[in-house]
Write a protein that holds these residues in place. Structure first.
Motif, PDB file in Angstrom:
ATOM      1  N   LYS A  24       0.823  -1.216   0.000  1.00 24.33           N
ATOM      2  CA  LYS A  24       0.000   0.000   0.000  1.00 24.33           C
ATOM      3  C   LYS A  24       0.851   1.258   0.000  1.00 24.33           C
ATOM      4  CE  LYS A  24      -4.145  -1.882   2.146  1.00 24.33           C
ATOM      5  NZ  LYS A  24      -5.034  -1.847   3.307  1.00 24.33           N
ATOM      6  N   GLY A  25       2.060   1.176   0.517  1.00 22.61           N
ATOM      7  CA  GLY A  25       2.942   2.330   0.547  1.00 22.61           C
ATOM      8  C   GLY A  25       3.857   2.438  -0.660  1.00 22.61           C
ATOM      9  N   CYS A  30       6.233   5.550  -5.254  1.00 24.55           N
ATOM     10  CA  CYS A  30       6.794   5.599  -6.607  1.00 24.55           C
ATOM     11  C   CYS A  30       6.059   6.625  -7.473  1.00 24.55           C
ATOM     12  CB  CYS A  30       6.765   4.211  -7.243  1.00 24.55           C
ATOM     13  SG  CYS A  30       8.022   3.100  -6.541  1.00 24.55           S
ATOM     14  N   LYS A  31       4.776   6.816  -7.227  1.00 24.84           N
ATOM     15  CA  LYS A  31       4.056   7.870  -7.954  1.00 24.84           C
ATOM     16  C   LYS A  31       4.625   9.235  -7.591  1.00 24.84           C
ATOM     17  CE  LYS A  31      -0.219   5.398  -8.796  1.00 24.84           C
ATOM     18  NZ  LYS A  31      -1.634   5.245  -8.489  1.00 24.84           N
ATOM     19  N   ARG A  32       4.929   9.434  -6.308  1.00 25.24           N
ATOM     20  CA  ARG A  32       5.534  10.700  -5.881  1.00 25.24           C
ATOM     21  C   ARG A  32       6.922  10.870  -6.497  1.00 25.24           C
ATOM     22  NH1 ARG A  32       3.239   9.053  -1.079  1.00 25.24           N
ATOM     23  NH2 ARG A  32       5.233   8.304  -0.267  1.00 25.24           N
ATOM     24  N   ALA A  33       7.681   9.785  -6.532  1.00 22.32           N
ATOM     25  CA  ALA A  33       9.047   9.842  -7.063  1.00 22.32           C
ATOM     26  C   ALA A  33       9.066  10.140  -8.560  1.00 22.32           C
ATOM     27  CB  ALA A  33       9.771   8.525  -6.788  1.00 22.32           C
ATOM     28  N   SER A  34       8.016   9.764  -9.261  1.00 18.62           N
ATOM     29  CA  SER A  34       7.985   9.966 -10.710  1.00 18.62           C
ATOM     30  C   SER A  34       7.093  11.130 -11.132  1.00 18.62           C
ATOM     31  CB  SER A  34       7.527   8.675 -11.407  1.00 18.62           C
ATOM     32  OG  SER A  34       6.223   8.322 -10.981  1.00 18.62           O
ATOM     33  N   LYS A  35       6.592  11.878 -10.162  1.00 20.05           N
ATOM     34  CA  LYS A  35       5.651  12.964 -10.442  1.00 20.05           C
ATOM     35  C   LYS A  35       6.213  13.997 -11.423  1.00 20.05           C
ATOM     36  CE  LYS A  35       2.090  15.683  -8.434  1.00 20.05           C
ATOM     37  NZ  LYS A  35       1.012  15.153  -9.261  1.00 20.05           N
ATOM     38  N   MET A  42       8.812   9.622 -20.342  1.00 20.22           N
ATOM     39  CA  MET A  42       9.722   8.997 -19.374  1.00 20.22           C
ATOM     40  C   MET A  42       8.994   8.475 -18.134  1.00 20.22           C
ATOM     41  SD  MET A  42      12.767   8.886 -20.503  1.00 20.22           S
ATOM     42  CE  MET A  42      13.703   8.576 -19.024  1.00 20.22           C
ATOM     43  N   TRP A  43       7.760   8.923 -17.933  1.00 21.41           N
ATOM     44  CA  TRP A  43       7.052   8.550 -16.702  1.00 21.41           C
ATOM     45  C   TRP A  43       6.996   7.039 -16.479  1.00 21.41           C
ATOM     46  CZ3 TRP A  43       2.808   5.699 -15.268  1.00 21.41           C
ATOM     47  CH2 TRP A  43       2.448   5.808 -13.926  1.00 21.41           C
ATOM     48  N   PRO A  44       6.580   6.225 -17.482  1.00 24.68           N
ATOM     49  CA  PRO A  44       6.532   4.776 -17.222  1.00 24.68           C
ATOM     50  C   PRO A  44       7.880   4.198 -16.820  1.00 24.68           C
ATOM     51  CG  PRO A  44       5.362   5.299 -19.245  1.00 24.68           C
ATOM     52  CD  PRO A  44       6.094   6.549 -18.824  1.00 24.68           C
ATOM     53  N   CYS A  50      11.289   2.636 -10.228  1.00 24.28           N
ATOM     54  CA  CYS A  50      11.081   2.798  -8.785  1.00 24.28           C
ATOM     55  C   CYS A  50      10.438   1.543  -8.191  1.00 24.28           C
ATOM     56  CB  CYS A  50      10.220   4.032  -8.521  1.00 24.28           C
ATOM     57  SG  CYS A  50       9.859   4.303  -6.773  1.00 24.28           S
ATOM     58  N   LEU A  51       9.415   1.021  -8.874  1.00 24.64           N
ATOM     59  CA  LEU A  51       8.766  -0.202  -8.395  1.00 24.64           C
ATOM     60  C   LEU A  51       9.774  -1.343  -8.297  1.00 24.64           C
ATOM     61  CD1 LEU A  51       5.406  -0.291 -10.406  1.00 24.64           C
ATOM     62  CD2 LEU A  51       5.727   0.360  -8.010  1.00 24.64           C
ATOM     63  N   GLU A  52      10.607  -1.478  -9.325  1.00 23.08           N
ATOM     64  CA  GLU A  52      11.599  -2.553  -9.326  1.00 23.08           C
ATOM     65  C   GLU A  52      12.599  -2.384  -8.182  1.00 23.08           C
ATOM     66  OE1 GLU A  52      14.995  -4.671 -12.088  1.00 23.08           O
ATOM     67  OE2 GLU A  52      14.191  -2.733 -12.706  1.00 23.08           O
ATOM     68  N   LYS A  53      13.107  -1.170  -8.013  1.00 27.60           N
ATOM     69  CA  LYS A  53      14.086  -0.911  -6.955  1.00 27.60           C
ATOM     70  C   LYS A  53      13.476  -1.188  -5.572  1.00 27.60           C
ATOM     71  CE  LYS A  53      17.098   2.714  -5.176  1.00 27.60           C
ATOM     72  NZ  LYS A  53      17.518   4.114  -5.317  1.00 27.60           N
TER      73      LYS A  53
END
Length: 70
Positions: A24-25, A30-35, A42-44, A50-53
């Motif tokens: 949930k976190g 990751c949405k915040r990190a890619s905002k 480049m967003w995807p 971020c999700l992978e890391k």
């Protein structure tokens, strides 16, 4: 033996709840990190990286936990 089984069941339940809370976190983080790249091509890449890391980090944490339990 039943007491140890109950303890194991509680441990599994606790780990499952911990994992659900982590999930949930992860996505909002990751949405915040890619905002800054939102709406761009480049967003995807940034979001999925971020999700992978985050997932690799979590997997390492779970592997360390698993090693302690064995």
């Amino acid at each position: 033996i039943r007491l140890s089984l109950v303890g194991s069941e509680m441990c599994i339940r606790d780990r499952r709840n911990e994992q659900r809370a982590w999930l949930k976190g992860r996505d909002p983080a990751c949405k915040r990190a890619s905002k800054a790249n939102e709406g761009g091509s480049m967003w995807p890449l940034v979001f999925n990286s971020c999700l992978e890391k985050s997932t690799r980090k979590r997997t390492a944490e779970l592997d360390r936990w698993k090693g302690r339990e064995q």
